[in-house]
Design a protein around this motif. Structure first.
Motif, short mmCIF file in Angstrom:
data_model
loop_
_atom_site.label_atom_id
_atom_site.label_comp_id
_atom_site.label_asym_id
_atom_site.label_seq_id
_atom_site.Cartn_x
_atom_site.Cartn_y
_atom_site.Cartn_z
N PRO A 161 6.60 64.00 -70.14
CA PRO A 161 7.10 65.18 -69.43
C PRO A 161 6.15 66.37 -69.50
O PRO A 161 6.04 67.13 -68.53
N ALA A 162 5.46 66.55 -70.63
CA ALA A 162 4.50 67.64 -70.74
C ALA A 162 3.32 67.43 -69.80
O ALA A 162 2.84 68.37 -69.16
N LEU A 163 2.83 66.20 -69.72
CA LEU A 163 1.75 65.89 -68.80
C LEU A 163 2.15 66.18 -67.36
O LEU A 163 1.38 66.77 -66.58
N TYR A 164 3.37 65.79 -66.99
CA TYR A 164 3.82 66.01 -65.62
C TYR A 164 4.00 67.51 -65.34
O TYR A 164 3.65 67.99 -64.25
N SER A 165 4.54 68.25 -66.30
CA SER A 165 4.72 69.69 -66.11
C SER A 165 3.39 70.39 -65.94
O SER A 165 3.26 71.31 -65.12
N LEU A 166 2.39 69.99 -66.71
CA LEU A 166 1.06 70.57 -66.54
C LEU A 166 0.47 70.20 -65.17
O LEU A 166 -0.26 71.00 -64.57
N ALA A 167 0.80 68.99 -64.68
CA ALA A 167 0.34 68.61 -63.35
C ALA A 167 0.96 69.51 -62.28
O ALA A 167 0.26 69.94 -61.35
N VAL A 168 2.25 69.82 -62.41
CA VAL A 168 2.92 70.72 -61.45
C VAL A 168 2.27 72.10 -61.49
O VAL A 168 2.07 72.75 -60.46
N ILE A 169 1.93 72.56 -62.69
CA ILE A 169 1.27 73.87 -62.83
C ILE A 169 -0.09 73.86 -62.14
O ILE A 169 -0.47 74.82 -61.45
N GLN A 170 -0.83 72.76 -62.28
CA GLN A 170 -2.13 72.66 -61.62
C GLN A 170 -2.00 72.58 -60.11
O GLN A 170 -2.77 73.19 -59.37
N PHE A 171 -1.02 71.83 -59.61
CA PHE A 171 -0.81 71.71 -58.16
C PHE A 171 -0.48 73.06 -57.53
O PHE A 171 -0.91 73.36 -56.42
N ASN A 172 0.33 73.87 -58.23
CA ASN A 172 0.79 75.13 -57.67
C ASN A 172 -0.05 76.33 -58.08
O ASN A 172 0.11 77.42 -57.52
N GLY A 173 -0.91 76.17 -59.07
CA GLY A 173 -1.63 77.33 -59.61
C GLY A 173 -0.67 78.29 -60.27
O GLY A 173 -0.85 79.51 -60.19
N SER A 174 0.36 77.75 -60.94
CA SER A 174 1.40 78.59 -61.55
C SER A 174 0.80 79.50 -62.62
O SER A 174 -0.06 79.09 -63.40
N GLY A 175 1.29 80.71 -62.65
CA GLY A 175 0.79 81.70 -63.60
C GLY A 175 -0.48 82.39 -63.15
O GLY A 175 -0.99 83.26 -63.87
N GLY A 176 -1.00 82.01 -62.00
CA GLY A 176 -2.23 82.63 -61.48
C GLY A 176 -2.11 82.85 -59.99
O GLY A 176 -1.02 83.01 -59.44
N SER A 177 -3.24 82.82 -59.31
CA SER A 177 -3.26 83.01 -57.86
C SER A 177 -3.35 81.66 -57.17
O SER A 177 -3.49 80.61 -57.81
N LYS A 178 -3.28 81.69 -55.84
CA LYS A 178 -3.38 80.45 -55.08
C LYS A 178 -4.73 79.78 -55.26
O LYS A 178 -4.85 78.56 -55.19
#
Length: 386
Positions: A161-178
């Motif tokens: 689950p942690a690996l997948y959550s980090l993948a979602v963050i990378q796909f969306n650029g979460s916490g940063g800009s587009k």
């Protein structure tokens, strides 16, 4: 056998000392004697047998309890029993073996002590505590750096689950800009999580291959991954404890009335909720405790993570946007948005297939190419499944 205090375990044939107390009245006559019994130290030690148990034995018992706990209260009741149990229950060995359900903290019960307990468990090396606290810090407490670091710590230990959550963050650029999106890193993390058996990661990887998103397009291979995700999902549901309460035969035949999830936020609508590719009608998989915490946290705040920000529309997700227009929205109705293609695919089968309809306002925005709160880049839109 001698204990740490140097006394022996009590024997059955211990002696009891009798003390006779004599009293005289004012006339000098003896009154009836009263006998007071005083137990020897060997009898008194009976009430302290627990204190005589070695620490390593108690820690072993507590480790077994923490690994099989079905809710946080199972472990909290031990902490409040006595000082010694409280001290030994917080041993790093006990916390490192705690089960995921022991960290299923409800958002309404969140406090500084709960935060401190999760932090102590994470420091002890418990990957579930690292992931849960990382999600809470990243999305709820908006401590992006610390949250991502904790999830990365769990991911290093092959926590799917942690690996997948980090993948979602990378796909969306979460916490940063587009511009902070890293599609290749997202695909790599998804592939690792899928290898470890994470169903959502396998489904996300299949959609990435089909769409050529972050990886070279391979429709046949993507379809194969989606079929594997559906098969694993069915196997997980059939092996779950909830399977005994529902007739299996009803799952393997199509039904216009889906089986609702007990934590579902949206009303039940007709349609086959999951595994529609196989014509199966099964209940939605149970959400991870961290995802339930996110959903409860933002529901208590009116479902708004911030000004102009939205939650993922999939009922089992709970992830919020960290900036405006971060999530993809449905290209047909524009009324729902998703943090990932996996969430979109699940929600489409769960409820949105029956609700999705073209909206004139959304079509006008598409024609004008507007940049309002509802408009995002066309590449970020999610196409409705047929």
């Amino acid at each position: 056998m001698r204990t740490r205090g140097g006394v022996c375990y009590p024997r059955a044939d211990v002696c009891v000392e009798k003390i006779v107390v004599k009293r005289r009245d004012l006339a000098g006559d003896n009154l009836t004697c009263r006998k007071r019994q005083r137990f020897s130290p060997e009898i008194a030690v009976k009430s302290h047998l627990f204190d005589a148990l070695p620490d390593d034995l108690v820690i072993s018992i507590l480790s077994k309890l923490s690994s099989t706990a079905s809710c946080p209260s199972d472990f909290i009741n031990v902490l409040i029993t006595c000082k010694r149990l409280n001290r030994l229950a917080l041993n790093s060995l006990v916390l490192s073996k705690a089960s995921p359900k022991m960290f299923a903290i409800k958002a309404k019960n969140w406090s500084e002590s709960a935060h401190r307990f999760l932090k102590t468990s994470a420091d002890a090396g418990n990957v579930e505590a690292c992931y849960t606290l990382g999600m809470i810090r990243f999305y709820c407490l908006q401590n992006r750096g610390s949250g991502a670091s904790l999830m990365a710590k769990a991911a290093i230990s092959s926590h799917a689950p942690a690996l997948y959550s980090l993948a979602v963050i990378q796909f969306n650029g979460s916490g940063g800009s587009k511009n902070d999106k890293d599609l290749r890193a997202g695909v790599a993390l998804c592939a690792r999580a899928a290898f470890l058996g994470h169903i959502d990661a396998l489904r996300e990887l299949g959609h990435c291959l089909q769409d050529g998103y972050g990886v070279r397009q391979n429709i046949a291979e993507g379809r194969r991954f989606l079929v594997q995700a559906n098969a694993r999902e069915l196997a997980v549901v059939l092996s779950s404890p909830a399977a005994s309460n529902i007739s299996t035969r009803s799952w393997l035949t199509w039904s216009p009335h889906p089986i609702p999830h007990p934590n579902q936020r949206h009303p039940t609508v007709p349609g086959c909720p999951l595994l529609s590719d196989f014509g199966c009608n099964v209940p939605a998989p149970e959400a991870h405790p961290a995802s339930r915490f996110l959903a409860e946290w933002f529901d208590a705040r009116g479902g708004m993570p911030g000004p102009g920000l939205r939650l993922c529309s999939h009922v089992g997700c709970g992830r919020p946007e960290t900036r405006k227009h971060e999530f993809r929205r449905c290209s047909v109705c524009g009324a729902v948005n998703y943090c990932s293609r996996a969430c979109q695919a699940l929600d489409w089968k769960l409820r949105h297939k029956a609700e999705c309809a073209p909206v004139e306002r959304w079509l006008d925005e598409e024609g004008d190419g507007g940049d309002g709160n509802g408009a995002v880049d066309g590449n970020d839109d999610v196409n409705a499944e047929s």
